[in-house]
Design an enzyme around this catalytic site. Structure first.
Site, PDB file in Angstrom:
ATOM      1  N   VAL A  51       0.781  -1.118   0.100  1.00 46.83           N
ATOM      2  CA  VAL A  51       0.078   0.109  -0.106  1.00 46.83           C
ATOM      3  C   VAL A  51       0.707   1.298   0.212  1.00 46.83           C
ATOM      4  O   VAL A  51       0.312   2.237  -0.148  1.00 46.83           O
ATOM      5  CB  VAL A  51      -0.946   0.006   1.280  1.00 46.83           C
ATOM      6  CG1 VAL A  51      -0.260   0.321   2.702  1.00 46.83           C
ATOM      7  CG2 VAL A  51      -2.150   1.072   1.072  1.00 46.83           C
ATOM      8  N   TYR A  52       2.160   1.176   0.282  1.00 47.95           N
ATOM      9  CA  TYR A  52       2.995   2.390   0.059  1.00 47.95           C
ATOM     10  C   TYR A  52       3.405   2.792  -1.098  1.00 47.95           C
ATOM     11  O   TYR A  52       3.823   1.975  -1.903  1.00 47.95           O
ATOM     12  CB  TYR A  52       4.367   2.134   0.789  1.00 47.95           C
ATOM     13  CG  TYR A  52       4.501   1.455   2.444  1.00 47.95           C
ATOM     14  CD1 TYR A  52       3.435   1.814   3.137  1.00 47.95           C
ATOM     15  CD2 TYR A  52       5.399   0.917   3.047  1.00 47.95           C
ATOM     16  CE1 TYR A  52       3.197   1.473   4.516  1.00 47.95           C
ATOM     17  CE2 TYR A  52       5.343   0.696   4.268  1.00 47.95           C
ATOM     18  CZ  TYR A  52       4.148   0.780   4.941  1.00 47.95           C
ATOM     19  OH  TYR A  52       4.193   0.474   6.413  1.00 47.95           O
ATOM     20  N   SER A  53       2.874   3.830  -1.696  1.00 49.35           N
ATOM     21  CA  SER A  53       2.417   4.957  -0.941  1.00 49.35           C
ATOM     22  C   SER A  53       1.031   5.340  -1.456  1.00 49.35           C
ATOM     23  O   SER A  53       1.112   6.712  -2.413  1.00 49.35           O
ATOM     24  CB  SER A  53       3.337   5.985  -1.139  1.00 49.35           C
ATOM     25  OG  SER A  53       4.166   6.478  -2.118  1.00 49.35           O
TER      26      SER A  53
END
Length: 314
Positions: A51-53
């Site tokens: 999920v980054y970023s």
């Protein structure tokens, strides 16, 4: 200096490098420089997530993994480091959260971005009580059996759900959770201390806490209401400052005067000394920032100093 990761065969340095900034506030040049310096300084584990970023306008998630993958290819250091990443907050192929098909698809996508054939520690990034834990563990188990994942971890789980997951795996061929990543630092302790910490110690679950510097508060940057405007994070520091934060900073200042260490080093060294904690996670956007974190790996605070920090503002 390296510690065994719970009851697994993996060993890691007492500090984990957080990868949330790579491809976001650290560009390719800065990211590569920080990663090089971390390994040169004795660091062994790099922590990221699919999920980054995704929270950044124009980003879709996977930016950090992609940057780390490019560094692994350019540096040739894959066998010198442990890679930890996560699934559960970025929806995509196979569904969302911890749907079994999502776990499988997300792992394949992470492996592609990282340019590797294995993930050393794969976390369930958050709990998903909509899916039976047996099914979640079976999905992770298939990845472990295929050699794509070495160790299973969970992040942001309550003590009840961690215990349930471990109980479900007992006496079966389902994988056991070996690592917990909770929020934990000198000014945010209620989510971990108590039953959850005691359980991790009892079951030898390695704890790798995030927000070790409380989003920068424990660097001493925010000491008055006037300081809150120094950055976009300042507004969130008001509650810490009004609570026990000021007393904690005062105790840290005392320890800094006694040891010559900086506040970030003291905050991380306190974490490293806590029961159950294998290594805190901390990120850096520059080599200079990283250089201020690495000495925490060898900083030993005495019992009186640790107690003063623990009891500050209580």
């Amino acid at each position: 200096m390296n510690k065994r990761l719970g009851s697994t065969d993996l060993h890691l340095s007492p500090l984990v490098l957080g990868g949330n900034v790579f491809g976001w506030t650290a560009d390719r040049s800065a990211s590569f420089a920080v990663l090089d310096a971390f390994v040169a300084g004795g660091g062994t584990m790099i922590d990221t997530a699919d999920v980054y970023s995704a929270w950044v306008d124009g980003h879709r998630g996977g930016e950090s993994e992609t940057m780390i993958g490019e560094w692994l290819k350019a540096s040739g250091r894959r066998d010198d480091v442990l890679i930890a990443t996560k699934v559960g907050m970025l929806p995509g192929d196979g569904g969302e959260k911890l749907a079994p098909a999502r776990i499988i698809a997300a792992c394949e996508a992470s492996l592609r971005r990282l340019g590797t054939d294995r993930i050393d520690v794969y976390y369930a990034h958050q709990d998903d009580d909509a899916v039976p834990q047996e099914e979640v563990l079976a999905a992770f188990g298939s990845l472990i059996a295929a050699g794509k994942v070495r160790v299973l971890g969970v992040s942001n789980f309550t003590g009840r759900r961690l215990k349930s997951a471990i109980d479900v795996s007992r006496g079966t061929d389902l994988p056991r959770v070996h690592v917990l990543q909770p929020e934990y630092n000198l000014v945010s302790r209620h989510k971990f201390e108590g039953e959850l910490q005691d359980y991790c110690v009892q079951e030898n679950v390695a704890v790798l806490p995030y927000y070790g510097l409380a989003s920068g508060f424990l660097t001493g940057k925010y000491r008055s209401t006037a300081d809150l405007g120094k950055s976009v994070r300042g507004g969130s520091m008001a509650d810490l400052l009004a609570g026990r934060g000021a007393a904690v900073l005062a105790a840290m200042d005392e320890v800094a005067a006694e040891t010559g260490a900086t506040l970030p080093q003291i905050a991380l060294a306190w974490l490293i000394a806590q029961p159950g904690v294998a290594a805190p996670v901390a990120s850096a956007t520059s080599v200079a920032q990283l250089a201020d974190l690495l000495p925490a790996m060898t900083l030993e605070l005495d019992r009186d100093q640790l107690d003063r920090l623990t009891n500050a503002g209580v």
